[in-house]
Scaffold this motif. Sequence first.
Motif, PDB file in Angstrom:
ATOM      1  N   VAL A   1     -14.649 -25.875  42.983  1.00  0.00           N
ATOM      2  CA  VAL A   1     -15.489 -25.033  43.857  1.00  0.00           C
ATOM      3  C   VAL A   1     -14.991 -24.944  45.673  1.00  0.00           C
ATOM      4  CG1 VAL A   1     -17.863 -24.585  44.977  1.00  0.00           C
ATOM      5  CG2 VAL A   1     -17.507 -25.259  42.426  1.00  0.00           C
ATOM      6  N   ILE A   2     -14.683 -26.269  45.837  1.00  0.00           N
ATOM      7  CA  ILE A   2     -14.225 -26.486  47.331  1.00  0.00           C
ATOM      8  C   ILE A   2     -13.046 -25.667  47.449  1.00  0.00           C
ATOM      9  CG2 ILE A   2     -13.393 -27.754  48.971  1.00  0.00           C
ATOM     10  CD1 ILE A   2     -15.376 -29.817  48.079  1.00  0.00           C
ATOM     11  N   VAL A   3     -12.061 -25.713  46.287  1.00  0.00           N
ATOM     12  CA  VAL A   3     -10.639 -25.085  46.620  1.00  0.00           C
ATOM     13  C   VAL A   3     -10.938 -23.854  46.588  1.00  0.00           C
ATOM     14  CG1 VAL A   3      -8.578 -24.841  45.303  1.00  0.00           C
ATOM     15  CG2 VAL A   3      -9.521 -27.038  45.387  1.00  0.00           C
ATOM     16  N   PHE A   4     -11.640 -23.084  45.659  1.00  0.00           N
ATOM     17  CA  PHE A   4     -11.570 -21.811  45.621  1.00  0.00           C
ATOM     18  C   PHE A   4     -12.569 -21.011  46.952  1.00  0.00           C
ATOM     19  CE2 PHE A   4     -10.745 -22.336  41.274  1.00  0.00           C
ATOM     20  CZ  PHE A   4      -9.529 -21.547  40.941  1.00  0.00           C
TER      21      PHE A   4
ATOM     22  N   THR B   1     -16.158 -34.523  39.982  1.00  0.00           N
ATOM     23  CA  THR B   1     -15.280 -34.507  41.227  1.00  0.00           C
ATOM     24  C   THR B   1     -14.653 -33.265  40.781  1.00  0.00           C
ATOM     25  OG1 THR B   1     -13.936 -36.136  40.417  1.00  0.00           O
ATOM     26  CG2 THR B   1     -15.462 -36.821  41.819  1.00  0.00           C
ATOM     27  N   LEU B   2     -13.977 -33.143  39.509  1.00  0.00           N
ATOM     28  CA  LEU B   2     -13.115 -32.044  39.550  1.00  0.00           C
ATOM     29  C   LEU B   2     -13.786 -30.731  39.698  1.00  0.00           C
ATOM     30  CD1 LEU B   2     -10.518 -32.787  36.783  1.00  0.00           C
ATOM     31  CD2 LEU B   2     -10.180 -32.735  39.050  1.00  0.00           C
ATOM     32  N   GLY B   3     -14.947 -30.838  39.016  1.00  0.00           N
ATOM     33  CA  GLY B   3     -15.939 -29.535  39.102  1.00  0.00           C
ATOM     34  C   GLY B   3     -16.229 -29.215  40.732  1.00  0.00           C
ATOM     35  N   ILE B   4     -16.665 -30.029  41.094  1.00  0.00           N
ATOM     36  CA  ILE B   4     -16.940 -29.672  42.542  1.00  0.00           C
ATOM     37  C   ILE B   4     -15.709 -29.500  43.618  1.00  0.00           C
ATOM     38  CG2 ILE B   4     -18.032 -30.634  44.948  1.00  0.00           C
ATOM     39  CD1 ILE B   4     -19.743 -32.528  42.959  1.00  0.00           C
TER      40      ILE B   4
ATOM     41  N   SER C   1     -18.732 -56.994  32.638  1.00  0.00           N
ATOM     42  CA  SER C   1     -20.025 -57.824  32.208  1.00  0.00           C
ATOM     43  C   SER C   1     -20.524 -57.656  30.995  1.00  0.00           C
ATOM     44  CB  SER C   1     -21.212 -57.427  33.168  1.00  0.00           C
ATOM     45  OG  SER C   1     -20.906 -57.816  34.410  1.00  0.00           O
ATOM     46  N   ASN C   2     -20.330 -56.453  30.431  1.00  0.00           N
ATOM     47  CA  ASN C   2     -20.559 -56.045  29.068  1.00  0.00           C
ATOM     48  C   ASN C   2     -19.675 -56.191  28.037  1.00  0.00           C
ATOM     49  OD1 ASN C   2     -23.269 -55.738  30.067  1.00  0.00           O
ATOM     50  ND2 ASN C   2     -23.218 -53.517  30.093  1.00  0.00           N
ATOM     51  N   PHE C   3     -18.437 -56.056  28.704  1.00  0.00           N
ATOM     52  CA  PHE C   3     -17.140 -56.071  27.835  1.00  0.00           C
ATOM     53  C   PHE C   3     -17.126 -54.855  26.925  1.00  0.00           C
ATOM     54  CE2 PHE C   3     -17.679 -60.728  28.826  1.00  0.00           C
ATOM     55  CZ  PHE C   3     -16.780 -60.879  29.598  1.00  0.00           C
ATOM     56  N   ASN C   4     -17.716 -53.761  27.510  1.00  0.00           N
ATOM     57  CA  ASN C   4     -17.575 -52.413  26.642  1.00  0.00           C
ATOM     58  C   ASN C   4     -16.597 -51.635  27.471  1.00  0.00           C
ATOM     59  OD1 ASN C   4     -18.219 -50.054  25.374  1.00  0.00           O
ATOM     60  ND2 ASN C   4     -20.477 -50.636  25.467  1.00  0.00           N
ATOM     61  N   PHE C   5     -15.334 -51.691  27.046  1.00  0.00           N
ATOM     62  CA  PHE C   5     -14.351 -50.855  27.651  1.00  0.00           C
ATOM     63  C   PHE C   5     -14.523 -49.483  27.600  1.00  0.00           C
ATOM     64  CE2 PHE C   5     -12.942 -55.397  28.153  1.00  0.00           C
ATOM     65  CZ  PHE C   5     -12.229 -55.442  29.678  1.00  0.00           C
ATOM     66  N   PRO C   6     -14.866 -49.127  26.247  1.00  0.00           N
ATOM     67  CA  PRO C   6     -14.932 -47.643  25.949  1.00  0.00           C
ATOM     68  C   PRO C   6     -16.132 -46.828  26.982  1.00  0.00           C
ATOM     69  CG  PRO C   6     -14.936 -48.860  23.867  1.00  0.00           C
ATOM     70  CD  PRO C   6     -15.046 -49.822  24.876  1.00  0.00           C
ATOM     71  N   ALA C   7     -17.366 -47.545  27.142  1.00  0.00           N
ATOM     72  CA  ALA C   7     -18.181 -47.160  27.906  1.00  0.00           C
ATOM     73  C   ALA C   7     -17.580 -46.892  29.380  1.00  0.00           C
ATOM     74  CB  ALA C   7     -19.452 -47.916  27.800  1.00  0.00           C
ATOM     75  N   ALA C   8     -16.850 -48.091  29.646  1.00  0.00           N
ATOM     76  CA  ALA C   8     -16.395 -47.973  31.090  1.00  0.00           C
ATOM     77  C   ALA C   8     -15.283 -46.850  31.356  1.00  0.00           C
ATOM     78  CB  ALA C   8     -15.670 -49.222  31.511  1.00  0.00           C
ATOM     79  N   ALA C   9     -14.601 -46.479  29.969  1.00  0.00           N
ATOM     80  CA  ALA C   9     -13.593 -45.416  30.236  1.00  0.00           C
ATOM     81  C   ALA C   9     -14.432 -44.153  30.165  1.00  0.00           C
ATOM     82  CB  ALA C   9     -12.683 -45.586  29.088  1.00  0.00           C
ATOM     83  N   ALA C  10     -15.576 -43.933  29.524  1.00  0.00           N
ATOM     84  CA  ALA C  10     -16.278 -42.843  29.480  1.00  0.00           C
ATOM     85  C   ALA C  10     -16.830 -42.619  30.986  1.00  0.00           C
ATOM     86  CB  ALA C  10     -17.462 -42.935  28.306  1.00  0.00           C
ATOM     87  N   MET C  11     -17.230 -43.772  31.625  1.00  0.00           N
ATOM     88  CA  MET C  11     -17.860 -43.425  32.831  1.00  0.00           C
ATOM     89  C   MET C  11     -16.918 -42.816  33.921  1.00  0.00           C
ATOM     90  SD  MET C  11     -20.833 -44.118  34.329  1.00  0.00           S
ATOM     91  CE  MET C  11     -21.235 -43.582  36.054  1.00  0.00           C
ATOM     92  N   SER C  12     -15.601 -43.550  33.681  1.00  0.00           N
ATOM     93  CA  SER C  12     -14.919 -42.738  34.504  1.00  0.00           C
ATOM     94  C   SER C  12     -14.427 -41.421  34.323  1.00  0.00           C
ATOM     95  CB  SER C  12     -13.450 -43.612  34.461  1.00  0.00           C
ATOM     96  OG  SER C  12     -12.990 -43.653  33.045  1.00  0.00           O
ATOM     97  N   LEU C  13     -14.483 -40.949  33.231  1.00  0.00           N
ATOM     98  CA  LEU C  13     -14.127 -39.533  32.654  1.00  0.00           C
ATOM     99  C   LEU C  13     -15.331 -38.770  33.236  1.00  0.00           C
ATOM    100  CD1 LEU C  13     -12.735 -40.164  29.116  1.00  0.00           C
ATOM    101  CD2 LEU C  13     -11.560 -39.356  31.220  1.00  0.00           C
ATOM    102  N   ILE C  14     -16.481 -39.230  33.000  1.00  0.00           N
ATOM    103  CA  ILE C  14     -17.906 -38.483  33.494  1.00  0.00           C
ATOM    104  C   ILE C  14     -17.662 -38.301  35.321  1.00  0.00           C
ATOM    105  CG2 ILE C  14     -20.196 -38.538  34.013  1.00  0.00           C
ATOM    106  CD1 ILE C  14     -20.321 -40.002  31.288  1.00  0.00           C
ATOM    107  N   LEU C  15     -17.048 -39.278  36.039  1.00  0.00           N
ATOM    108  CA  LEU C  15     -16.802 -38.931  37.233  1.00  0.00           C
ATOM    109  C   LEU C  15     -15.750 -37.991  37.629  1.00  0.00           C
ATOM    110  CD1 LEU C  15     -17.317 -42.792  38.564  1.00  0.00           C
ATOM    111  CD2 LEU C  15     -18.511 -40.868  39.339  1.00  0.00           C
ATOM    112  N   LEU C  16     -14.964 -38.209  36.799  1.00  0.00           N
ATOM    113  CA  LEU C  16     -13.669 -37.275  36.914  1.00  0.00           C
ATOM    114  C   LEU C  16     -13.964 -36.015  36.615  1.00  0.00           C
ATOM    115  CD1 LEU C  16     -10.565 -36.799  37.389  1.00  0.00           C
ATOM    116  CD2 LEU C  16     -10.387 -37.035  34.659  1.00  0.00           C
ATOM    117  N   VAL C  17     -14.755 -35.756  35.731  1.00  0.00           N
ATOM    118  CA  VAL C  17     -15.346 -34.240  35.535  1.00  0.00           C
ATOM    119  C   VAL C  17     -16.045 -33.924  36.864  1.00  0.00           C
ATOM    120  CG1 VAL C  17     -16.741 -32.794  33.876  1.00  0.00           C
ATOM    121  CG2 VAL C  17     -14.792 -34.487  32.993  1.00  0.00           C
TER     122      VAL C  17
END
Length: 284
Positions: free
Chosen positions: A271-274, A265-268, A247-263
Amino acid sequence: MAPYTVLLLVAGVIPIGYAVETSLQKAPTELDPTTGFGGIDSFRDVVTDFRFVDTFTNILSVLVVWLPIMMIGIVGLALLLHASPGRFGATMRFLYFIPGALAGIANLVLWVYLLNPSQSPVQGLWHALGITTIKQAVVAPHQLPLILAAMMFFQGAGSWVMVVNGGLNGISEEVLEAARLDGANAWHLAWHVKLPIIRPWVGYAALMNLAYGFQLFLEPQLLDQVASNALPDQWTPTQLGYAFAFSNFNFPAAAAMSLILLVITLGIGLVIVFRSGLFGKEDH
């Protein structure tokens, strides 16, 4: 390890690297069509967006309802199946798996039918609540998280019951027999013997369901369409990332959003793994 390593590179490492590279680029605008290195501007754009906090609040409202019910339901049903061998247990395993065998679209069509007060088999309940249209059912205050939690539970619970039941089937019969000789009844076996042994399996189920919950996209996106666009277009973080890209054609922001979600989910997930000992070594 070689096939797994190839899949990890193709489906994990390379896409993450591409997302990192894209997120550090500068998004072109009408006033400034140039591109290039933009630093962390895309992350700043995402975090300061007025929809950012709301999307995470929405997804957490779903997770708070759905994840505990999901895990309790998975473990409880798996324990019941393991305690019910023979033809009855096999029949119930098949029945539990049927909803999980439905594709996402088929599951949504079923739920649209249930949520439509004019066609639903529970239309008496909807009318008792004063709801006469599917739009009212979806946009009613605090009702969407409950609807999404129910949709996700019935679609995924059966498959995960099979996974946890597989862990229960791996318990040595000698261990169970020794517990019975020590006077353990069915409740003692489930709580003090079976649950501790299958803790890594439960942790795995929690980890994968948590990742799936944070990636929620299809259900709210299509419910918005059947409800005549009455819901916010960016109700979940993945929908916000989709809006940034298409919608905004802001692919860098979309990539940043995906990385934020990745961090997140990986953090949580760590915790679950350990805490669950998912990848720990067994003591012999």
